[in-house]
Design an enzyme around this catalytic site. Structure first.
Site, short mmCIF file in Angstrom:
data_model
loop_
_atom_site.label_atom_id
_atom_site.label_comp_id
_atom_site.label_asym_id
_atom_site.label_seq_id
_atom_site.Cartn_x
_atom_site.Cartn_y
_atom_site.Cartn_z
N ARG A 180 0.85 -1.19 0.00
CA ARG A 180 0.00 0.00 0.00
C ARG A 180 0.89 1.24 0.00
NH1 ARG A 180 -2.28 -3.53 3.99
NH2 ARG A 180 -4.36 -4.27 3.39
N ARG A 240 0.66 -1.17 -5.20
CA ARG A 240 -0.63 -0.58 -5.60
C ARG A 240 -0.49 0.94 -5.66
NH1 ARG A 240 -5.69 -1.45 -1.72
NH2 ARG A 240 -4.56 0.09 -0.48
N GLU A 259 -12.56 -4.83 -7.18
CA GLU A 259 -13.17 -4.48 -5.89
C GLU A 259 -14.51 -3.77 -6.07
OE1 GLU A 259 -10.41 -1.97 -3.81
OE2 GLU A 259 -9.66 -1.12 -5.67
N ASN A 317 -12.42 -6.76 0.64
CA ASN A 317 -13.01 -5.83 1.61
C ASN A 317 -13.97 -4.87 0.94
OD1 ASN A 317 -11.20 -7.15 3.22
ND2 ASN A 317 -9.94 -5.38 3.70
N ASP A 318 -13.49 -4.20 -0.11
CA ASP A 318 -14.36 -3.26 -0.82
C ASP A 318 -15.40 -3.98 -1.67
OD1 ASP A 318 -13.75 -0.69 0.00
OD2 ASP A 318 -12.03 -0.52 -1.32
N ARG A 375 -18.71 -0.17 5.87
CA ARG A 375 -17.95 -0.92 6.87
C ARG A 375 -17.70 -0.10 8.13
NH1 ARG A 375 -12.64 -2.19 4.54
NH2 ARG A 375 -13.03 -0.78 2.84
#
Length: 586
Positions: A317, A354, A453, A476-477, A487
């Site tokens: 990240r 990313r 995502e 997650n997304d 979330r």
């Protein structure tokens, strides 16, 4: 009296010990108006306190023991960045000059402004940096007040009648201790020896809060978000932290204590047994090779990835470089050096970087109107933000290309949904290469991948595979957008379900199509690091998992026990079920 407190399980395992309470350390702030002639004096007073905190944090950072987890260094660096954040500093100066607030009042007023922006963030990791900002401000306030002793103060001291005092670093107690607090800063945690506390409980925080990050890196059981734990627990109570269930048991009965003592010993044996799998290849019983990768946030995390036998980084990240940098985004050289450090740290293994997943909902760009912040999850974030600022994006792309000259680098693009976005991204990547050619700078080859995502991306996976070398499923997304679940909203958190049939169908179809076209596909969300889902993902055809380094060995154990040929028909049955959770978890 025995009772239980429920929170979020963020670091697995069992911890048993006596409670050490850290009283809430909020500083009382005076609120008064100043005369116009006192403005410069107040600004100077604030500056001196900020410089003192900067020196204090820098010393803590520079004197970290060599064996300290890299997460501690990373969090202190975040605190230093937040301390120097221009939005914070400019806002405080505004309150002092224009409103004639005293420095403390101005500082807390601007904290409220910035904290609201953190609350609006969609990304959980960045949203929870609000706690870091609050702790930085608190340290400045303490210096302004003249209270520079930052060691947490226990509410009582062992009920022995002794006067209240600090828990000294030199204290050596035979009885294990667990820490119970409203919240803890990384600097506070550094005041204690790593061996003193066997577990943590905090009232606030989430799965990506700094306390959770440090607990996972130290492999210490922890429960956060326990709300009123610091008010209900008394000094020296017996505490059991069940990091697997997210439960804190206070003053348990002897029978319960003995039962959890047995579980704790079993967990220690299991942990030792798992550590022996570090160098064992991840191959299923029927000979299927599986790639187990690590997610990292800082270049220094490469060491943690290697220590558990990861065969690469599946998700680096890059957001950490951009945090708190409103008008001073990291330049190409700063980014290049960070990416190069991560690549070289992995010693020839692949690193997937990313591009920045940040946007208008983050405290970086103040040029957008308030309306843009109404629904940050659907706003100008990730690749949308990058494409809206081509110069910034080109800077990052050049830095990543240059880092690729030092090892295997894969480029991952987040939150794509439109073919036009794909084409724009590829054009800019080619432009970045051309700019480096013109400059005569060395760069390396890249494999280009897209994150799946958004449901739209999953539904047009065939199109995506025409443009990309690999795909990475950000579960997650994907879950959030598929189920329309925020979330961050506790009122609907129970509906956030990775085993929802619709979610599983999108994941399964993405894996199947990638495999059919001979393209690599990885899962890099929380589903990848959950050992209870490993068999299902293997049965659906997944052969690449990326997760937090502390989760790698537990997932590897599941891989080594799996027979994919038998799992495939079972996984298809789960996929067709109305209640997949029942089929998987029971």
């Amino acid at each position: 009296m025995s009772f239980s407190i429920h929170g979020l399980a963020v670091a697995r395992g069992i911890a048993i010990g006596r409670a050490v309470l850290v009283a809430s350390s909020r500083v009382d702030v005076a609120h008064y108006f100043i005369d116009a002639k006192q403005v410069d004096e107040e600004i100077q007073r604030l500056g001196l306190a900020r410089d003192a905190v900067k020196a204090e944090l820098q010393e803590l950072h520079d004197t970290l023991p060599k064996d300290s987890p890299p997460e501690l260094s990373a969090i202190l660096e975040v605190h230093l960045m937040l301390l120097q954040d221009e939005m914070l500093a400019d806002g405080v100066t505004h309150w002092i000059k224009d409103r004639l607030y005293n420095a403390e009042w101005a500082l807390t007023s601007q904290l409220d402004v910035v904290a609201r922006q953190f609350d609006e963030m969609d990304d959980a990791y960045l949203r929870e940096r609000k706690g870091d900002l609050e702790q930085v401000v608190e340290r400045v306030l303490r210096h302004m007040k003249g209270d520079v002793h930052m060691t947490p103060m226990p509410a009582q001291r062992r009920q022995t009648g002794a006067r209240q005092q600090d828990l000294l670093l030199e204290d050596q107690m035979d009885v294990p201790l667990v820490l119970v607090a409203h919240d803890l800063s990384p600097a506070d945690m550094l005041q204690f020896k790593q061996s003193v506390f066997t577990g943590f409980v905090t009232d606030v925080g989430g799965k990506t809060s700094h306390t959770a990050i440090v607990a996972r890196s130290l492999d210490i059981p922890a429960v956060v978000g326990a709300r009123t734990a610091s008010q209900l627990v008394r000094q020296d109570d017996w505490i059991i932290i069940d990091g697997d269930a997210g439960v804190v048991l206070v003053n348990p009965s002897p029978i319960i204590l003995a039962e959890y003592g047995f579980k704790q010993r079993q967990a220690e044996v299991e942990r030792e047994r798992l550590s022996r799998l570090r160098h064992t290849p991840a191959v299923t019983l029927d000979g299927q090779k599986v790639e187990l990768l690590s997610n990292i946030e800082m270049p220094e995390d490469a060491a943690s990835a290697l220590s558990v036998g990861s065969v690469g980084v599946g998700l680096f990240r890059s957001e950490f470089l951009f945090m708190g940098r409103v008008d001073n985004l990291p330049d190409e050289e700063e980014q290049y050096l960070a990416y190069r450090k991560a690549v070289e740290g992995m010693k020839g293994l692949p690193v997937t970087i990313r591009t920045v997943d940040i946007g208008a909902d983050k405290p970086l760009d103040r040029s957008h109107k308030e309306e843009d912040h109404l629904n940050p999850a659907l706003g100008l974030r990730a690749i949308r933000w990058s494409l809206a600022d081509p110069d910034m994006f080109l800077t990052q792309l050049r830095a990543i290309l240059r880092a690729a000259a030092h090892g295997q680098v894969h480029l991952l693009i987040p939150m794509l949904a439109h073919v036009q976005e794909i084409k724009q991204t590829l054009v800019l990547l080619e432009k970045a290469r051309h700019q480096l050619d013109v400059r005569g700078d060395r760069y390396g080859p890249l494999k280009i991948g897209a994150m799946i995502e958004i449901p739209a991306a999953a539904l047009m996976v065939k199109t995506f595979l025409r443009y990309f070398d690999f795909l990475s499923i950000g579960t997650n997304d994907l879950i959030q957008y598929t189920l329309a679940i925020d979330r961050a909203d506790e009122s609907v958190a129970h509906l956030y379900d990775p085993l929802h049939p619709a979610v599983l169908r999108l994941v399964a179809d993405t894996i199947a199509e990638s495999n059919a076209q001979g393209k690599s596909v990885c899962v890099c969300g929380e589903m990848a690091g959950d050992p209870t889902l490993t068999r299902l993902l293997l049965g659906l055809g997944l052969r690449s998992f990326s997760m937090h380094p502390t989760q790698v060995l537990a997932v590897k154990q599941e891989v080594l026990r799996a027979d994919v040929k038998r799992l495939e028909p079972w996984a298809q049955g789960v996929l067709a079920s109305d209640n997949p959770a029942e089929a998987v978890l029971h």
